[in-house]
Design a protein around this motif. Structure first.
Motif, PDB file in Angstrom:
ATOM      1  N   LEU A  57       0.963  -1.187   0.180  1.00 54.51           N
ATOM      2  CA  LEU A  57       0.065  -0.101   0.163  1.00 54.51           C
ATOM      3  C   LEU A  57       0.745   1.118   0.103  1.00 54.51           C
ATOM      4  O   LEU A  57       0.640   2.072  -0.616  1.00 54.51           O
ATOM      5  N   PHE A  58       1.921   1.462   0.966  1.00 51.14           N
ATOM      6  CA  PHE A  58       2.682   2.408   0.624  1.00 51.14           C
ATOM      7  C   PHE A  58       3.452   2.649  -0.398  1.00 51.14           C
ATOM      8  O   PHE A  58       3.386   3.747  -1.004  1.00 51.14           O
ATOM      9  N   ALA A  59       4.027   1.597  -1.056  1.00 52.96           N
ATOM     10  CA  ALA A  59       4.668   1.734  -2.341  1.00 52.96           C
ATOM     11  C   ALA A  59       3.641   2.136  -3.475  1.00 52.96           C
ATOM     12  O   ALA A  59       4.046   2.916  -4.236  1.00 52.96           O
TER      13      ALA A  59
ATOM     14  N   GLN B 133       2.995   5.862  -3.066  1.00 54.07           N
ATOM     15  CA  GLN B 133       4.132   6.596  -3.234  1.00 54.07           C
ATOM     16  C   GLN B 133       4.126   6.694  -4.900  1.00 54.07           C
ATOM     17  O   GLN B 133       4.589   7.531  -5.432  1.00 54.07           O
ATOM     18  N   GLY B 134       4.084   5.422  -5.478  1.00 57.46           N
ATOM     19  CA  GLY B 134       4.017   5.290  -6.870  1.00 57.46           C
ATOM     20  C   GLY B 134       3.120   6.282  -7.466  1.00 57.46           C
ATOM     21  O   GLY B 134       3.341   6.838  -8.515  1.00 57.46           O
ATOM     22  N   LEU B 135       1.897   6.238  -7.177  1.00 55.11           N
ATOM     23  CA  LEU B 135       0.781   7.062  -7.582  1.00 55.11           C
ATOM     24  C   LEU B 135       0.949   8.609  -7.463  1.00 55.11           C
ATOM     25  O   LEU B 135       0.837   9.186  -8.354  1.00 55.11           O
TER      26      LEU B 135
ATOM     27  N   GLY C 105       2.106  17.564 -11.998  1.00 53.53           N
ATOM     28  CA  GLY C 105       0.790  17.862 -12.359  1.00 53.53           C
ATOM     29  C   GLY C 105      -0.189  18.580 -11.230  1.00 53.53           C
ATOM     30  O   GLY C 105       0.439  19.125 -10.307  1.00 53.53           O
ATOM     31  N   TRP C 106      -1.492  18.561 -11.434  1.00 46.62           N
ATOM     32  CA  TRP C 106      -2.484  19.372 -10.405  1.00 46.62           C
ATOM     33  C   TRP C 106      -2.343  18.832  -8.998  1.00 46.62           C
ATOM     34  O   TRP C 106      -2.494  19.371  -8.173  1.00 46.62           O
ATOM     35  N   VAL C 107      -2.049  17.365  -8.947  1.00 46.93           N
ATOM     36  CA  VAL C 107      -2.105  16.739  -7.631  1.00 46.93           C
ATOM     37  C   VAL C 107      -0.985  17.251  -6.702  1.00 46.93           C
ATOM     38  O   VAL C 107      -0.933  17.664  -5.740  1.00 46.93           O
ATOM     39  N   GLU C 108       0.252  17.306  -7.579  1.00 47.62           N
ATOM     40  CA  GLU C 108       1.542  18.001  -6.699  1.00 47.62           C
ATOM     41  C   GLU C 108       1.295  19.386  -6.391  1.00 47.62           C
ATOM     42  O   GLU C 108       1.645  19.923  -5.342  1.00 47.62           O
TER      43      GLU C 108
ATOM     44  N   GLY D  25       8.582  15.948  -1.954  1.00 51.78           N
ATOM     45  CA  GLY D  25       9.333  15.309  -0.831  1.00 51.78           C
ATOM     46  C   GLY D  25       9.140  16.044   0.365  1.00 51.78           C
ATOM     47  O   GLY D  25       9.396  15.492   1.509  1.00 51.78           O
ATOM     48  N   CYS D  26       9.076  17.521   0.247  1.00 49.96           N
ATOM     49  CA  CYS D  26       9.155  18.287   1.385  1.00 49.96           C
ATOM     50  C   CYS D  26       7.756  18.734   2.027  1.00 49.96           C
ATOM     51  O   CYS D  26       7.510  19.387   3.002  1.00 49.96           O
ATOM     52  N   GLU D  27       6.820  18.055   1.205  1.00 51.24           N
ATOM     53  CA  GLU D  27       5.330  18.650   1.561  1.00 51.24           C
ATOM     54  C   GLU D  27       4.796  17.520   2.546  1.00 51.24           C
ATOM     55  O   GLU D  27       3.672  17.484   3.212  1.00 51.24           O
ATOM     56  N   GLY D  28       5.724  16.445   3.073  1.00 52.37           N
ATOM     57  CA  GLY D  28       5.270  15.610   3.970  1.00 52.37           C
ATOM     58  C   GLY D  28       4.150  14.279   3.549  1.00 52.37           C
ATOM     59  O   GLY D  28       3.870  13.726   4.271  1.00 52.37           O
ATOM     60  N   ALA D  29       4.235  14.292   2.146  1.00 51.81           N
ATOM     61  CA  ALA D  29       3.363  13.213   1.472  1.00 51.81           C
ATOM     62  C   ALA D  29       3.676  11.705   1.955  1.00 51.81           C
ATOM     63  O   ALA D  29       3.136  11.037   2.322  1.00 51.81           O
ATOM     64  N   ASP D  30       5.050  11.624   2.017  1.00 49.44           N
ATOM     65  CA  ASP D  30       5.585  10.411   2.188  1.00 49.44           C
ATOM     66  C   ASP D  30       5.106   9.807   3.731  1.00 49.44           C
ATOM     67  O   ASP D  30       4.750   8.470   3.816  1.00 49.44           O
TER      68      ASP D  30
END
Length: 166
Positions: free
Chosen positions: A11-13, A16-18, A25-28, A72-77
């Motif tokens: 699930l984590f991978a 992250q992959g999605l 794009g707009w999601v980022e 990577g700095c937005e805390g998404a991970d």
């Protein structure tokens, strides 16, 4: 336990992959420009209007310097870690859903504090910025998030066990 670990990693991978596939794009832009940068700039402005901070795309800028918030700095991970952990934890559905929502809120608030600290450090002390960016910030974010998860799990698993044995 092995099945839960494999499901967690898958699930984590996948998350992250999605998110990686949505790069540029707009999601980022939603995660970085709007959720992270605009809210950090707003918080700085409310707390310290003399700084004259502005959100410009992925940058928090002000006279005297600013920062660029990159992927990577937005805390998404850490959000994805929290979601995956809550998803596979042995929790009742309601506790799982509220745990995901509360956990995401905890990660968001912590990351906003980190971004604001990085903004001020970048303006005054480059060594402090590097330490906050590379060591302290990520360590605090992951440690506090893991502690939140452990407390949530302990509270709700213990609560579920009490209600089933009485």
């Amino acid at each position: 336990m092995v099945l839960r670990l494999m499901l967690f990693l898958a699930l984590f991978a996948s998350l992250q992959g999605l998110y990686g596939a949505a790069r540029g794009g707009w999601v980022e832009r939603l995660f970085i420009d709007h959720a992270t940068v605009q809210s950090a700039a707003w918080l700085i402005h409310v707390a310290d209007p003399a700084v004259h901070v502005r959100a410009v795309g992925s940058r928090v800028v002000a006279p005297g310097g600013g920062i660029n918030v990159l992927n990577g700095c937005e805390g998404a991970d850490v959000v994805f870690l929290m979601i995956a952990a809550m998803f596979v934890a042995p929790l009742p559905l309601r506790a799982r859903i509220t745990g995901i929502l509360a956990g995401v809120a905890v990660v968001f608030v912590l990351n906003q504090a980190r971004v604001i600290a990085l903004f001020y450090a970048s303006r005054g002390d480059k060594a402090a910025f590097e330490w906050l960016h590379g060591v302290a910030g990520p360590l605090v974010l992951v440690t506090v998030s893991a502690a939140f998860f452990a407390l949530w799990l302990g509270r709700h698993v213990a609560g579920a066990n009490r209600t089933t044995t009485t």
